[in-house]
Write an enzyme that holds these catalytic residues in place. Structure first.
Site, mmCIF file in Angstrom:
data_model
loop_
_atom_site.group_PDB
_atom_site.id
_atom_site.type_symbol
_atom_site.label_atom_id
_atom_site.label_comp_id
_atom_site.label_asym_id
_atom_site.label_seq_id
_atom_site.Cartn_x
_atom_site.Cartn_y
_atom_site.Cartn_z
ATOM 1 N N LYS A 1 16.264 -9.077 9.606
ATOM 2 C CA LYS A 1 16.787 -8.948 8.239
ATOM 3 C C LYS A 1 17.958 -9.905 8.001
ATOM 4 O O LYS A 1 18.134 -10.411 6.883
ATOM 5 C CB LYS A 1 17.188 -7.497 7.957
ATOM 6 C CG LYS A 1 16.000 -6.526 7.964
ATOM 7 C CD LYS A 1 14.954 -6.923 6.933
ATOM 8 C CE LYS A 1 13.799 -5.925 6.844
ATOM 9 N NZ LYS A 1 12.794 -6.316 5.854
ATOM 10 N N ALA B 1 18.115 -8.393 13.408
ATOM 11 C CA ALA B 1 18.000 -9.857 13.533
ATOM 12 C C ALA B 1 16.999 -10.386 12.507
ATOM 13 O O ALA B 1 17.224 -11.426 11.883
ATOM 14 C CB ALA B 1 17.556 -10.227 14.947
ATOM 15 N N TYR C 1 15.144 -5.447 14.421
ATOM 16 C CA TYR C 1 15.034 -5.301 12.958
ATOM 17 C C TYR C 1 16.216 -5.976 12.252
ATOM 18 O O TYR C 1 16.053 -6.693 11.266
ATOM 19 C CB TYR C 1 14.986 -3.802 12.644
ATOM 20 C CG TYR C 1 14.809 -3.452 11.186
ATOM 21 C CD1 TYR C 1 13.553 -3.535 10.576
ATOM 22 C CD2 TYR C 1 15.876 -3.006 10.414
ATOM 23 C CE1 TYR C 1 13.377 -3.192 9.243
ATOM 24 C CE2 TYR C 1 15.715 -2.655 9.085
ATOM 25 C CZ TYR C 1 14.459 -2.744 8.503
ATOM 26 O OH TYR C 1 14.297 -2.400 7.175
ATOM 27 N N SER D 1 0.807 -1.233 0.000
ATOM 28 C CA SER D 1 0.000 0.000 0.000
ATOM 29 C C SER D 1 0.835 1.275 0.000
ATOM 30 O O SER D 1 0.315 2.356 -0.259
ATOM 31 C CB SER D 1 -0.926 0.004 1.222
ATOM 32 O OG SER D 1 -0.153 -0.138 2.399
ATOM 33 N N VAL E 1 0.501 -10.220 7.578
ATOM 34 C CA VAL E 1 1.421 -11.307 7.181
ATOM 35 C C VAL E 1 1.844 -12.172 8.355
ATOM 36 O O VAL E 1 2.324 -13.286 8.162
ATOM 37 C CB VAL E 1 2.729 -10.815 6.511
ATOM 38 C CG1 VAL E 1 2.530 -10.411 5.076
ATOM 39 C CG2 VAL E 1 3.440 -9.780 7.318
HETATM 40 P P1 NAP Z 1 6.708 1.516 4.686
HETATM 41 O O1 NAP Z 1 6.673 2.714 3.827
HETATM 42 O O2 NAP Z 1 6.546 1.651 6.160
HETATM 43 O O3 NAP Z 1 5.621 0.455 4.125
HETATM 44 C C1 NAP Z 1 5.460 -0.774 4.759
HETATM 45 C C2 NAP Z 1 4.374 -1.566 4.076
HETATM 46 O O4 NAP Z 1 4.220 -2.819 4.774
HETATM 47 C C3 NAP Z 1 3.019 -0.894 4.118
HETATM 48 O O5 NAP Z 1 2.322 -1.191 2.926
HETATM 49 C C4 NAP Z 1 2.341 -1.566 5.312
HETATM 50 O O6 NAP Z 1 0.931 -1.573 5.247
HETATM 51 C C5 NAP Z 1 2.859 -2.967 5.160
HETATM 52 N N1 NAP Z 1 2.772 -3.723 6.402
HETATM 53 C C6 NAP Z 1 3.264 -3.406 7.626
HETATM 54 N N2 NAP Z 1 2.982 -4.362 8.521
HETATM 55 C C7 NAP Z 1 2.280 -5.320 7.839
HETATM 56 C C8 NAP Z 1 1.686 -6.544 8.201
HETATM 57 N N3 NAP Z 1 1.759 -7.019 9.472
HETATM 58 N N4 NAP Z 1 1.042 -7.281 7.250
HETATM 59 C C9 NAP Z 1 0.959 -6.808 5.980
HETATM 60 N N5 NAP Z 1 1.494 -5.640 5.584
HETATM 61 C C10 NAP Z 1 2.140 -4.904 6.495
HETATM 62 O O7 NAP Z 1 8.090 0.713 4.504
HETATM 63 P P2 NAP Z 1 9.158 0.727 3.297
HETATM 64 O O8 NAP Z 1 10.221 1.685 3.643
HETATM 65 O O9 NAP Z 1 8.474 0.796 1.998
HETATM 66 O O10 NAP Z 1 9.793 -0.735 3.521
HETATM 67 C C11 NAP Z 1 9.444 -1.862 2.722
HETATM 68 C C12 NAP Z 1 10.437 -2.979 3.010
HETATM 69 O O11 NAP Z 1 11.761 -2.536 2.696
HETATM 70 C C13 NAP Z 1 10.474 -3.419 4.478
HETATM 71 O O12 NAP Z 1 10.669 -4.809 4.561
HETATM 72 C C14 NAP Z 1 11.683 -2.691 5.026
HETATM 73 O O13 NAP Z 1 12.235 -3.344 6.130
HETATM 74 C C15 NAP Z 1 12.602 -2.741 3.812
HETATM 75 N N6 NAP Z 1 13.662 -1.731 3.837
HETATM 76 C C16 NAP Z 1 13.374 -0.406 3.787
HETATM 77 C C17 NAP Z 1 14.422 0.519 3.803
HETATM 78 C C18 NAP Z 1 14.180 2.001 3.743
HETATM 79 O O14 NAP Z 1 15.171 2.750 3.812
HETATM 80 N N7 NAP Z 1 12.960 2.474 3.609
HETATM 81 C C19 NAP Z 1 15.743 0.069 3.871
HETATM 82 C C20 NAP Z 1 15.984 -1.294 3.919
HETATM 83 C C21 NAP Z 1 14.938 -2.192 3.897
HETATM 84 P P3 NAP Z 1 0.060 -0.319 5.871
HETATM 85 O O15 NAP Z 1 0.025 0.745 4.809
HETATM 86 O O16 NAP Z 1 -1.255 -0.913 6.131
HETATM 87 O O17 NAP Z 1 0.791 0.135 7.084
#
Ligand code: NAP
Length: 254
Positions: free
Chosen positions: A166, A164, A162, A15, A71
């Site tokens: 990843k 752990a 977090y 989303s 999830v």
């Molecule tokens: P984000 O903007 O916070 O979006 C997270 C998404 O995950 C949202 O769509 C959220 O849904 C959904 N979500 C959260 N908890 C959930 C659950 N229990 N069941 C189903 N959906 C759930 O995060 P992002 O930055 O795009 O991160 C996406 C991925 O990339 C994550 O795995 C994060 O750890 C990884 N990552 C991000 C970064 C960074 O710099 N941003 C760096 C390294 C890795 P809602 O809209 O309903 O909340």
């Protein structure tokens, strides 16, 4: 085209942020993109965000289905995949993207902060892979891409839970890759560095500046930078790549 002829792509956490960019990037005519989202909170705001992702998928020519499902909840994950199978009868791509943070120094970290992060970031992919891999193995084809993080490799103070999760997803990726390789299913991870999304928007300016200073390419990443790597790993061009971790971090880690 009937549902059964559609290529089925499943993205968790579609989303917002990186997940939304992945949904849009993988969408094309003949593809049905299913995504879930879940945050206990303002359901109306979330529904609006999910609608926006659907519009982006449809603008790219794909079919879109967004489902409110956690999830970390086995029954909700089962229902989510049942809807995919009822509509398409197959799963071609699974992207485990949903993730959360609950940052705190290790000595102060509450058990609930540890559990919440491990449940969503590590148990979630485990539950989704278990269901999708059974289908993919029968098909003798499939692509699984897990979204890890650079911190799962290098560590990060204040993020023991977090990190752990990843590091765990990297191990999960390599093990699943070995288990499914003989059935034509590849499993890889993408490890983003510092990407501009809601997740990083909440970081203090000082922390953001310090991270930026560590990026040789001199800018934060965008969700599209990550989605491009996922698109490659999910494509036919990546048929001979499995068990790998591709860093999308502007060179933060070499
Ligand atoms: P984000 O903007 O916070 O979006 C997270 C998404 O995950 C949202 O769509 C959220 O849904 C959904 N979500 C959260 N908890 C959930 C659950 N229990 N069941 C189903 N959906 C759930 O995060 P992002 O930055 O795009 O991160 C996406 C991925 O990339 C994550 O795995 C994060 O750890 C990884 N990552 C991000 C970064 C960074 O710099 N941003 C760096 C390294 C890795 P809602 O809209 O309903 O909340």
């Amino acid at each position: 085209m009937t549902g059964e002829d559609q290529r089925a792509v499943v993205v968790t956490g579609g989303s917002r942020g990186i997940g939304r960019a992945i949904c849009r990037t993988l969408a094309r005519p003949g593809t049905h993109v299913f995504f879930n989202y879940y945050t206990p909170g303002d359901r109306q705001e979330e529904e609006a965000a999910a609608d926006e992702t659907c519009k982006l998928i449809e603008s790219a020519g794909g079919k879109a289905t967004g489902i409110w499902a956690n999830v970390a909840d086995k029954d909700q994950v089962k229902d989510f995949f049942k809807q995919v199978m009822d509509a398409c009868g197959r799963i071609d791509v699974l992207v485990n993207n949903a993730g959360i943070t609950r940052d705190n120094l290790l000595v102060r970290m509450k058990e609930s902060e540890w559990d919440d992060v491990l449940e969503v970031n590590l148990k979630g992919p485990f539950l989704c892979i278990q269901i999708a891999a059974r289908v993919m193995m029968k098909q003798r084809s499939g692509r699984i891409v897990n979204i890890a993080s650079i911190v799962g490799v290098v560590g990060n103070p204040g993020q023991a839970n977090y990190v752990a999760s990843k590091a765990g997803i990297i191990g999960l990726t390599k093990t699943a890759a070995r288990e499914y390789a003989s059935r034509g299913v590849t499993v890889n991870a993408v490890a983003p560095g510092f990407i501009e999304t809601d997740m990083t928007a909440k970081l203090p300016e000082k922390v953001k500046a310090a991270m930026l200073a560590q990026i040789p390419l001199g800018r934060p990443g965008t969700p599209d930078d990550v989605a491009a790597a996922v698109r490659f790993l999910a494509s036919e061009d990546a048929a001979y790549i499995t068990g790998q971790v591709i860093h999308v971090s502007g060179g933060m880690y070499m």
